[in-house]
Design a protein around this motif. Structure first.
Motif, short mmCIF file in Angstrom:
data_model
loop_
_atom_site.label_atom_id
_atom_site.label_comp_id
_atom_site.label_asym_id
_atom_site.label_seq_id
_atom_site.Cartn_x
_atom_site.Cartn_y
_atom_site.Cartn_z
N ALA A 146 11.37 4.99 10.24
CA ALA A 146 12.20 4.53 11.35
C ALA A 146 11.38 3.70 12.32
N LEU A 147 12.01 2.68 12.89
CA LEU A 147 11.41 1.92 13.97
C LEU A 147 11.77 2.60 15.29
N ILE A 148 10.80 2.66 16.20
CA ILE A 148 11.00 3.34 17.48
C ILE A 148 10.85 2.31 18.60
N PRO A 149 11.95 1.81 19.16
CA PRO A 149 11.85 0.81 20.23
C PRO A 149 11.17 1.39 21.47
N LYS A 150 10.48 0.54 22.20
CA LYS A 150 9.86 0.95 23.45
C LYS A 150 10.73 0.43 24.59
N PRO A 151 11.17 1.30 25.49
CA PRO A 151 12.06 0.86 26.57
C PRO A 151 11.47 -0.31 27.36
N GLY A 152 12.30 -1.31 27.59
CA GLY A 152 11.90 -2.45 28.38
C GLY A 152 11.09 -3.50 27.64
N MET A 153 10.89 -3.31 26.33
CA MET A 153 10.11 -4.27 25.55
C MET A 153 10.95 -4.82 24.41
N ALA A 154 10.46 -5.91 23.82
CA ALA A 154 11.14 -6.50 22.67
C ALA A 154 11.17 -5.51 21.52
N PRO A 155 12.08 -5.71 20.54
CA PRO A 155 12.16 -4.79 19.40
C PRO A 155 10.84 -4.67 18.66
N PRO A 156 10.64 -3.56 17.94
CA PRO A 156 9.39 -3.38 17.18
C PRO A 156 9.19 -4.47 16.14
N GLN A 157 7.93 -4.80 15.90
CA GLN A 157 7.60 -5.74 14.83
C GLN A 157 7.91 -5.08 13.49
N PRO A 158 8.46 -5.82 12.53
CA PRO A 158 8.88 -5.19 11.27
C PRO A 158 7.68 -4.84 10.37
N VAL A 159 7.61 -3.58 9.98
CA VAL A 159 6.60 -3.09 9.03
C VAL A 159 7.28 -2.09 8.12
N SER A 160 7.04 -2.19 6.81
CA SER A 160 7.63 -1.22 5.87
C SER A 160 6.63 -0.13 5.49
N SER A 161 5.32 -0.42 5.55
CA SER A 161 4.31 0.61 5.28
C SER A 161 2.97 0.19 5.85
N PHE A 162 2.17 1.20 6.20
CA PHE A 162 0.79 1.02 6.63
C PHE A 162 -0.12 1.63 5.58
N TRP A 163 -1.31 1.06 5.43
CA TRP A 163 -2.32 1.58 4.51
C TRP A 163 -3.63 1.67 5.26
N HIS A 164 -4.37 2.76 5.05
CA HIS A 164 -5.66 2.97 5.70
C HIS A 164 -6.71 3.17 4.61
N ALA A 165 -7.86 2.53 4.78
CA ALA A 165 -8.96 2.70 3.83
C ALA A 165 -10.27 2.73 4.59
N HIS A 166 -11.16 3.63 4.19
CA HIS A 166 -12.48 3.75 4.81
C HIS A 166 -13.52 3.20 3.86
N CYS A 167 -14.33 2.29 4.36
CA CYS A 167 -15.38 1.67 3.55
C CYS A 167 -16.75 2.21 3.98
N VAL A 168 -17.77 1.86 3.21
CA VAL A 168 -19.11 2.37 3.49
C VAL A 168 -19.60 1.88 4.86
N ASP A 169 -19.38 0.61 5.14
CA ASP A 169 -19.80 0.03 6.41
C ASP A 169 -18.92 -1.18 6.71
N ALA A 170 -19.21 -1.85 7.83
CA ALA A 170 -18.37 -2.98 8.25
C ALA A 170 -18.43 -4.13 7.25
N ALA A 171 -19.61 -4.38 6.67
CA ALA A 171 -19.73 -5.46 5.69
C ALA A 171 -18.87 -5.18 4.46
N ALA A 172 -18.87 -3.94 4.00
CA ALA A 172 -18.03 -3.57 2.86
C ALA A 172 -16.56 -3.70 3.21
N ALA A 173 -16.21 -3.39 4.45
CA ALA A 173 -14.82 -3.53 4.88
C ALA A 173 -14.40 -5.00 4.87
N ARG A 174 -15.27 -5.88 5.32
CA ARG A 174 -14.95 -7.32 5.29
C ARG A 174 -14.74 -7.79 3.85
#
Length: 202
Positions: A146-174
């Protein structure tokens, strides 16, 4: 348990560093919400262009956990929430809220070695397969219920899913971010890719 994500965008005219400073200070207001079981700020360090027009603006990603959606609703109607709302104009330009299908927990990455991806529609199977082949540690998929609007602000930006990944370090993340952009291009998916560092408040 119930998990909520939010995407935060800084005020017009502010730098990302100014936004981060104000958001860190703001953390104490969120930590005071009754019934809060977990709270992580993900501060954007870098963003990586995927093919196609950008669909998501983000300077930070919020992860909140409560016992239930009802507990969250009570928290956001409490006196602590009123103090939180009064502080938001000092750093926040726009906020988008997302109720998630499942509670996948929270992950820390203080050294900027975490990636957060946002998908806007399309078949997620190619992205999921590509990420699995990359063997990124700590991979989490958060589907949006579900999208959760914030009172007084424009509608939420559309997103269908988020993904999180942890890398060894910042260079590996890049490196991983560029490979993910290639996967998105091949699959013709709208994917926004961000490298973040986290702060845990609860």
């Amino acid at each position: 348990m119930f998990k909520r994500m939010s995407v935060l965008v800084r005020r017009e005219g502010d730098t990302r560093a100014q936004f981060s400073q104000g958001w860190r200070r703001h953390g104490r207001f969120i930590a005071d919400l009754p019934g809060l079981r977990g709270y992580v700020q993900n501060h954007v360090e870098e963003e990586f262009a995927a093919p196609g027009p950008p669909f998501l603006r983000a300077d930070g990603f919020v992860e909140l956990r409560f016992d239930s959606p009802e507990a969250m609703a009570q928290a956001f109607s409490s006196p602590a929430a009123r103090a939180m709302a009064q502080d938001e104009p000092h750093f926040l330009g726009h906020g988008s809220g997302y109720g998630l299908c499942a509670d996948t927990g929270l992950g820390d990455a203080q050294n900027g070695n975490k990636l957060i991806l946002a998908l806007n529609g399309g078949d997620p199977a190619p992205l999921e397969a590509g990420l699995a082949a990359m063997r990124l540690p700590g991979l989490i998929r958060d589907d949006v219920a579900a999208l959760i609007p914030k009172p007084g602000m424009a509608p939420p930006q559309p997103v269908s899913s988020f993904w999180h990944a942890h890398c060894v370090d910042a260079a590996a993340a890049r490196d991983a971010a560029h490979r993910i952009a290639d996967i998105a291009q091949a699959a013709r998916l709208h994917v926004a890719i961000f490298r973040v560092r986290t702060l845990r408040f609860a």
